[in-house]
Design an enzyme around this catalytic site. Structure first.
Site, short mmCIF file in Angstrom:
data_model
loop_
_atom_site.label_atom_id
_atom_site.label_comp_id
_atom_site.label_asym_id
_atom_site.label_seq_id
_atom_site.Cartn_x
_atom_site.Cartn_y
_atom_site.Cartn_z
N TRP A 299 -109.22 87.74 32.84
CA TRP A 299 -109.47 87.06 31.54
C TRP A 299 -110.67 86.14 31.67
O TRP A 299 -111.40 85.57 30.83
CB TRP A 299 -108.15 86.30 30.93
CG TRP A 299 -107.81 85.13 31.71
CD1 TRP A 299 -107.41 85.07 33.09
CD2 TRP A 299 -107.34 83.77 31.19
NE1 TRP A 299 -107.13 83.47 33.08
CE2 TRP A 299 -106.96 83.11 32.37
CE3 TRP A 299 -107.40 83.13 30.01
CZ2 TRP A 299 -106.65 81.52 32.00
CZ3 TRP A 299 -107.09 81.92 29.76
CH2 TRP A 299 -106.55 81.22 30.78
N ASP A 300 -111.03 85.58 32.92
CA ASP A 300 -112.09 84.63 33.24
C ASP A 300 -113.47 85.25 32.56
O ASP A 300 -113.89 84.18 31.99
CB ASP A 300 -112.39 84.96 34.99
CG ASP A 300 -111.03 84.70 35.86
OD1 ASP A 300 -109.97 84.98 35.57
OD2 ASP A 300 -111.25 84.01 36.90
N GLU B 135 -99.62 80.06 36.08
CA GLU B 135 -98.99 81.16 36.96
C GLU B 135 -97.86 80.79 37.91
O GLU B 135 -97.14 81.61 38.39
CB GLU B 135 -99.85 81.93 37.87
CG GLU B 135 -101.09 82.56 36.95
CD GLU B 135 -101.92 83.39 38.33
OE1 GLU B 135 -102.16 83.10 39.04
OE2 GLU B 135 -102.77 84.45 37.51
N LYS C 244 -99.92 74.98 37.23
CA LYS C 244 -101.27 75.23 38.15
C LYS C 244 -102.49 74.76 37.58
O LYS C 244 -103.25 74.31 38.23
CB LYS C 244 -101.13 76.82 38.68
CG LYS C 244 -102.25 77.51 39.56
CD LYS C 244 -102.20 78.91 39.66
CE LYS C 244 -103.26 79.56 40.42
NZ LYS C 244 -103.27 80.79 40.60
N GLN C 245 -102.38 75.26 36.24
CA GLN C 245 -103.72 75.15 35.55
C GLN C 245 -103.54 74.81 34.02
O GLN C 245 -102.36 74.73 33.61
CB GLN C 245 -104.57 76.38 35.91
CG GLN C 245 -103.96 77.55 35.06
CD GLN C 245 -104.64 78.72 35.58
OE1 GLN C 245 -103.91 79.14 36.59
NE2 GLN C 245 -105.66 79.51 35.14
C1 BGC Z 1 -105.54 82.08 37.96
C2 BGC Z 1 -106.05 83.05 36.99
C3 BGC Z 1 -107.34 83.58 37.02
C4 BGC Z 1 -107.40 84.13 38.65
C5 BGC Z 1 -108.66 84.69 38.80
C6 BGC Z 1 -105.81 82.63 39.20
O1 BGC Z 1 -105.61 81.78 40.44
O2 BGC Z 1 -104.20 81.42 37.82
O3 BGC Z 1 -106.05 82.31 35.54
O4 BGC Z 1 -107.68 84.65 36.20
O5 BGC Z 1 -107.22 83.15 39.61
O6 BGC Z 1 -109.85 83.80 38.80
#
Ligand code: BGC
Length: 694
Positions: A306-307, A446, A545-546
């Site tokens: 999704w980035d 995540e 995490k984010q």
């Molecule tokens: C993140 C995801 C991201 C992926 C690739 C993961 O660590 O939690 O949101 O899409 O890395 O960058």
């Protein structure tokens, strides 16, 4: 302000500099390593969108052999920074022209080189390598194609054939999946050198005279699954032609992409460095999407996440829309894979692969991290449960249309994609009482797997369905689902702000342990232990995490009032570990919008500076996750235009609500909205001027 320079050589910087000094053209990426390095130093010529699987290991993108290997020796000395300490060493990257340079001075000789991946011919890369001796020396030079390729989950070539003739080397590698890579390289050596060939590496003998400059050139051309028919003739002659064309083309990309920041040199440099990393990802001929680690290697299997839709698409939509379009075309092309995935899991419509490769089939393994102590794989559910991606793609489709006005994409598969995504969410949701719930998912955070009614997922699903409905009505196509969709979104459960205006990230989140990031970190058995899943240290706590709810408030900003945004920002900020590089920019944008300028600026700097750091998170559990961070670069761009400048598109025009950070005197950038170009200048007192460009 357009050159990255690092002085000195230290072994510990070999891998980070490989990322930091990356060059590329959206098709090929060449890591910022030195010519004498080999696969141990992670030399990598990565090819986007070309994958292979070895046995049951992870399927990943391929690295090609290294056409630019050079090592100089005398009888007694090896002029490699790995063997002999240089007097001085400088590496630089010309951000305006995307040219890598190195300058290394040893006691007896100085080496300088430059290289680029052509912005004009997407399968060409070139190198120039020079030696100047301080005394007369008998040199033994190895130069040529190093076929010992760095791979994470290889070996990927089941056969490698090298044929050399008259300073030309030809390589044909057959992969485990029976695809092939064809590479032609051509070298030129200084006059009066003699050479023999050893399987693609030329052993050149040169009686070098004091202070004379000796120059080598190398040009490589490669092709996947198609034999190259033209030869590369005389590297020396072609080099300047290619360099001139490339420099001109790359420089012209800056015309619409640059952001000028007055008042803070570091912010200016970091932003430009991020823009550079975005620019090397675009390619107008080679149409594909962009993997999470860009062109820097095989991390995350070279797959698209999704980035790209959420963090990269805005930059390209405003500055180079045809590239943004190719990201969406990729998702349209891979709709078949998304439909197959939905079917496999018993759903309808399109369930996009969390880690998507060329056909859209899922590359994300069920065991995506390992325990760093036992090396045991850890069961993760990203592929089955991180369903928000399907909605993110439709969100991106709408962003692209809003910015570019290009609705033709809807007729070329865009609307069908939205239709299939709407079907998917409706088949995924469960009706409990009068409401539809989206259960057992993973949101952007995540660390908390298999949660119910993740606010981000539910709101994004609703939005995606609304977008489908809007265009299905407008075009009177794919409109058989309209009634069902209207009923669904009316009854879809959406976690609403509570009395304190807080939106619960998922059902039960507020009941989790109220810990701090430091406390949770102190519970780790080893530093790179994975924080997520049921056994992870973050799981029983509120530590995330984010950005999750904050990403929602950022993307669907107009659906929430300022007080709600403020309350959630203040609440979630201390609980966020920023364990993903996708986090900081979301806090930065939101922070600017609610007047938290200091933190917002810090988050911007974190996002823009990530690939300039030599101290990055390289492991998730036991899995190597190093490489560049395009989403962070794209996020930095968004932080400035959406956050600091407060850009919104209203009635097809740019409207600003600026929030310049302390010390920033002005911000200037160009954007295109619906084929009209604007130059926007924002000043310290938050006044601004929008100039329409011809
Ligand atoms: C993140 C995801 C991201 C992926 C690739 C993961 O660590 O939690 O949101 O899409 O890395 O960058």
């Amino acid at each position: 302000m357009f050159t990255l320079t690092k002085k000195g050589f230290e072994t510990k910087n070999i891998v980070p500099y490989g990322n930091m000094f990356l060059i590329g053209n959206g098709h090929l990426g060449y890591r910022g390593t030195l010519e004498e390095f080999k696969k141990k130093e992670l030399v990598g010529l990565n090819i986007i969108g070309f994958y292979d699987q070895y046995k049951d290991k992870w399927r990943e993108s391929l690295n090609a052999p290294n056409p630019f290997f050079v090592h100089i020796k005398t009888k007694d000395i090896s002029f490699s920074v790995l063997d002999t300490k240089p007097i001085s060493h400088t590496q630089s990257l010309d951000l305006k022209r995307a040219i890598f340079k190195r300058y290394t001075e040893f006691e007896q000789i100085t080496i300088q080189s430059e290289r680029f991946v052509s912005q004009v011919e997407d399968n060409v890369l070139c190198m120039k390598y020079q030696i100047i001796c301080k005394v007369d020396l008998e040199l033994d030079i190895s130069i040529g194609l190093d076929t010992a390729v760095y791979e994470i989950n290889g070996p990927h070539y089941k056969s490698k054939k090298v044929h050399s003739n008259n300073k030309k080397v030809e390589f044909v590698g057959i992969t485990n999946e029976d695809k092939f890579l064809h590479m032609k390289t051509c070298y030129s050596f200084p006059k009066r050198s003699t050479y023999i060939n050893e399987n693609g590496i030329y052993k050149v003998a040169l009686s070098a005279k004091k202070y004379k400059i000796y120059t080598f050139y190398a040009i490589a051309k490669l092709s996947e699954n198609q034999m190259l028919n033209s030869n590369i003739e005389i590297a020396e002659k072609l080099y300047s032609k290619y360099k001139e064309e490339h420099s001109k083309a790359f420089k012209s990309l800056w015309e619409y992409s640059d952001i000028e920041i007055a008042g803070n040199k570091e912010a200016q440099f970091n932003m430009r460095y991020s823009i550079y990393h975005l620019l090397i990802l675009g390619n107008k001929n080679y149409k594909t999407s962009i993997p999470a680690r860009g062109l820097s290697g095989q991390t995350y299997k070279g797959a698209v996440f999704w980035d790209t839709e959420i963090f990269l698409l805005p930059f390209f939509s405003y500055t180079n829309p045809s590239i943004a379009r190719s990201f969406l075309e990729y998702r349209i092309r891979t709709l078949t894979g998304a439909k197959a995935k939905a079917k496999e899991y018993g759903y309808e419509g399109a369930f996009y692969a969390w880690e998507s490769q060329e056909t859209g089939l899922e590359a994300c393994s069920k065991y995506n991290v390992t325990d760093p102590i036992t090396n045991e794989p850890i069961r993760t559910y990203f592929n089955e449960k991180q369903i928000h991606l399907s909605a993110d793609i439709i969100y991106a489709l709408e962003e692209y249309i809003k910015i570019t006005g290009d609705e033709s994409i809807l007729l070329e598969g865009g609307l069908e994609m939205a239709f299939e995504v709407a079907k998917f969410f409706m088949s995924f949701a469960k009706k409990i009482g009068s409401k539809f719930h989206i259960l057992d998912v993973i949101g952007p955070d995540e660390y908390h797997e298999r949660v119910d009614d993740n606010a981000f997922t539910n709101y994004m699903a609703k939005y995606a369905i609304e977008i489908y409905m809007k265009y299905a009505k407008k075009l009177s196509m794919f409109d058989c689902l309209l009634e069902k969709c209207a009923h669904f979104i009316e009854h879809l459960y959406l976690p609403k702000p509570n009395r304190k205006k807080l939106i619960e990230q998922f059902t039960g989140y507020f009941d989790l342990e109220d810990a701090t990031v430091d406390i949770v970190r102190s519970r780790l058995r080893v530093p790179n232990e994975y924080w997520g899943t049921e056994n992870g240290v973050a799981y029983p706590t509120r530590i995330i995490k984010q950005a999750d709810v904050i990403t929602l408030l950022c993307l669907l900003n107009s659906e929430f009032d300022k007080e709600t945004i403020k309350a959630n920002y203040n609440f979630y900020y201390p609980y966020t570990e920023h364990g993903s590089s996708l986090s900081a920019s979301m806090y930065s944008i939101t922070g600017f919008q609610i007047g938290k300028k200091k933190e917002a600026f810090e988050m911007f700097m974190k996002s823009a500076g990530i690939d300039l750091s030599t101290n990055q998170k390289l492991y998730a559990g036991g899995i190597y996750i190093g490489g560049t961070h395009p989403a962070s670069s794209g996020g930095a761009y968004m932080s400035l235009i959406y956050g600091m400048a407060g850009l919104k598109i209203i009635e097809d025009k740019p409207i600003l609500e600026p929030n310049l950070a302390k010390g920033i005197l002005s911000l200037q950038f160009k954007i295109k909205i619906k084929e009209k170009a604007y130059c926007i200048k924002v000043y310290k007192d938050n006044s601004y001027v929008v100039e329409v460009l011809k």
